[in-house]
Design a protein around this motif. Sequence first.
Motif, PDB file in Angstrom:
ATOM      1  N   VAL A  37      71.249 145.933 144.637  1.00 48.96           N
ATOM      2  CA  VAL A  37      70.342 146.942 145.190  1.00 48.96           C
ATOM      3  C   VAL A  37      70.200 148.034 144.139  1.00 48.96           C
ATOM      4  CG1 VAL A  37      69.896 148.573 147.065  1.00 48.96           C
ATOM      5  CG2 VAL A  37      71.095 146.416 147.549  1.00 48.96           C
ATOM      6  N   ILE A  38      68.953 148.334 143.796  1.00 51.87           N
ATOM      7  CA  ILE A  38      68.680 149.299 142.734  1.00 51.87           C
ATOM      8  C   ILE A  38      67.667 150.339 143.169  1.00 51.87           C
ATOM      9  CG2 ILE A  38      69.246 147.776 140.797  1.00 51.87           C
ATOM     10  CD1 ILE A  38      66.253 147.109 140.581  1.00 51.87           C
ATOM     11  N   SER A  39      67.658 151.427 142.452  1.00 53.08           N
ATOM     12  CA  SER A  39      66.640 152.461 142.589  1.00 53.08           C
ATOM     13  C   SER A  39      65.680 152.282 141.410  1.00 53.08           C
ATOM     14  CB  SER A  39      67.296 153.837 142.523  1.00 53.08           C
ATOM     15  OG  SER A  39      66.337 154.854 142.474  1.00 53.08           O
ATOM     16  N   ALA A  40      64.386 152.248 141.706  1.00 53.14           N
ATOM     17  CA  ALA A  40      63.377 152.092 140.655  1.00 53.14           C
ATOM     18  C   ALA A  40      62.109 152.823 141.066  1.00 53.14           C
ATOM     19  CB  ALA A  40      63.084 150.610 140.408  1.00 53.14           C
ATOM     20  N   GLU A  41      61.295 153.164 140.087  1.00 51.68           N
ATOM     21  CA  GLU A  41      60.043 153.879 140.354  1.00 51.68           C
ATOM     22  C   GLU A  41      59.037 153.012 141.097  1.00 51.68           C
ATOM     23  OE1 GLU A  41      59.264 157.145 139.746  1.00 51.68           O
ATOM     24  OE2 GLU A  41      61.396 157.308 139.236  1.00 51.68           O
ATOM     25  N   ASN A  42      59.046 151.694 140.800  1.00 50.54           N
ATOM     26  CA  ASN A  42      58.069 150.797 141.405  1.00 50.54           C
ATOM     27  C   ASN A  42      58.558 149.358 141.273  1.00 50.54           C
ATOM     28  OD1 ASN A  42      57.316 149.949 138.701  1.00 50.54           O
ATOM     29  ND2 ASN A  42      56.147 151.862 138.574  1.00 50.54           N
ATOM     30  N   ILE A  43      57.817 148.439 141.854  1.00 55.00           N
ATOM     31  CA  ILE A  43      58.204 147.030 141.837  1.00 55.00           C
ATOM     32  C   ILE A  43      58.232 146.469 140.418  1.00 55.00           C
ATOM     33  CG2 ILE A  43      55.876 146.108 142.250  1.00 55.00           C
ATOM     34  CD1 ILE A  43      58.739 144.642 144.138  1.00 55.00           C
ATOM     35  N   SER A  44      57.371 146.969 139.554  1.00 55.06           N
ATOM     36  CA  SER A  44      57.362 146.499 138.155  1.00 55.06           C
ATOM     37  C   SER A  44      58.666 146.844 137.451  1.00 55.06           C
ATOM     38  CB  SER A  44      56.190 147.100 137.383  1.00 55.06           C
ATOM     39  OG  SER A  44      54.971 146.640 137.911  1.00 55.06           O
ATOM     40  N   GLU A  45      59.111 148.080 137.619  1.00 55.16           N
ATOM     41  CA  GLU A  45      60.381 148.480 137.010  1.00 55.16           C
ATOM     42  C   GLU A  45      61.528 147.678 137.607  1.00 55.16           C
ATOM     43  OE1 GLU A  45      63.348 152.282 136.211  1.00 55.16           O
ATOM     44  OE2 GLU A  45      61.727 152.517 137.672  1.00 55.16           O
ATOM     45  N   ALA A  46      61.522 147.502 138.907  1.00 52.15           N
ATOM     46  CA  ALA A  46      62.582 146.731 139.575  1.00 52.15           C
ATOM     47  C   ALA A  46      62.615 145.296 139.059  1.00 52.15           C
ATOM     48  CB  ALA A  46      62.381 146.764 141.086  1.00 52.15           C
ATOM     49  N   THR A  47      61.451 144.707 138.873  1.00 50.13           N
ATOM     50  CA  THR A  47      61.367 143.336 138.366  1.00 50.13           C
ATOM     51  C   THR A  47      61.903 143.254 136.946  1.00 50.13           C
ATOM     52  OG1 THR A  47      59.491 142.878 139.806  1.00 50.13           O
ATOM     53  CG2 THR A  47      59.796 141.419 137.920  1.00 50.13           C
ATOM     54  N   GLU A  48      61.580 144.233 136.115  1.00 52.61           N
ATOM     55  CA  GLU A  48      62.090 144.246 134.741  1.00 52.61           C
ATOM     56  C   GLU A  48      63.608 144.395 134.720  1.00 52.61           C
ATOM     57  OE1 GLU A  48      60.494 143.384 131.952  1.00 52.61           O
ATOM     58  OE2 GLU A  48      58.912 142.930 133.390  1.00 52.61           O
ATOM     59  N   ILE A  49      64.141 145.221 135.599  1.00 48.98           N
ATOM     60  CA  ILE A  49      65.599 145.374 135.690  1.00 48.98           C
ATOM     61  C   ILE A  49      66.228 144.034 136.075  1.00 48.98           C
ATOM     62  CG2 ILE A  49      67.472 146.409 137.041  1.00 48.98           C
ATOM     63  CD1 ILE A  49      65.735 149.005 137.105  1.00 48.98           C
ATOM     64  N   ALA A  50      65.665 143.368 137.065  1.00 50.91           N
ATOM     65  CA  ALA A  50      66.193 142.069 137.493  1.00 50.91           C
ATOM     66  C   ALA A  50      66.113 141.056 136.356  1.00 50.91           C
ATOM     67  CB  ALA A  50      65.441 141.567 138.714  1.00 50.91           C
ATOM     68  N   LYS A  51      64.993 141.002 135.675  1.00 54.03           N
ATOM     69  CA  LYS A  51      64.813 140.036 134.584  1.00 54.03           C
ATOM     70  C   LYS A  51      65.761 140.301 133.411  1.00 54.03           C
ATOM     71  CE  LYS A  51      60.004 138.678 135.303  1.00 54.03           C
ATOM     72  NZ  LYS A  51      58.642 138.746 134.740  1.00 54.03           N
ATOM     73  N   SER A  52      66.229 141.541 133.278  1.00 54.44           N
ATOM     74  CA  SER A  52      67.144 141.867 132.182  1.00 54.44           C
ATOM     75  C   SER A  52      68.596 141.541 132.522  1.00 54.44           C
ATOM     76  CB  SER A  52      67.009 143.349 131.794  1.00 54.44           C
ATOM     77  OG  SER A  52      67.536 144.185 132.808  1.00 54.44           O
ATOM     78  N   ASP A  53      68.879 141.174 133.769  1.00 52.34           N
ATOM     79  CA  ASP A  53      70.232 140.785 134.170  1.00 52.34           C
ATOM     80  C   ASP A  53      70.600 139.491 133.433  1.00 52.34           C
ATOM     81  OD1 ASP A  53      72.432 139.550 135.605  1.00 52.34           O
ATOM     82  OD2 ASP A  53      71.992 140.920 137.258  1.00 52.34           O
ATOM     83  N   PRO A  54      71.739 139.463 132.744  1.00 53.14           N
ATOM     84  CA  PRO A  54      72.127 138.249 132.021  1.00 53.14           C
ATOM     85  C   PRO A  54      72.191 136.985 132.878  1.00 53.14           C
ATOM     86  CG  PRO A  54      73.434 140.086 131.272  1.00 53.14           C
ATOM     87  CD  PRO A  54      72.648 140.574 132.466  1.00 53.14           C
TER      88      PRO A  54
END
Length: 91
Positions: free
Chosen positions: A49-66
């Motif tokens: 569960v994360i805090s992000a400005e928008n779905i795009s940022e949240a998706t980028e955070i998820a995609k950066s997870d190893p």
Amino acid sequence: MYYVYLMSNIEPINEDLIKRHVDHLKELKRIGKLILCGPFTDYPGGMVVISAENISEATEIAKSDPFIKSGCKSFEIRTIELANEENNYLL
């Protein structure tokens, strides 16, 4: 806004990958993005569960997870509205 990325296992993970995932989580915590995380005990996968400005940022955070970057886990993302004492559990 708060988002949850739900991960499902695709390939086995190793100790090095787990360490890189934990480092990723520690960095999210350091920058104020991590709210909650953990593996499921009754399903092969986990959530972050994360805090992000928008779905795009949240998706980028998820995609950066190893775990996800390596292809060992897939993910889906959902927007979540936190219910707590401060908002009277959304009543």
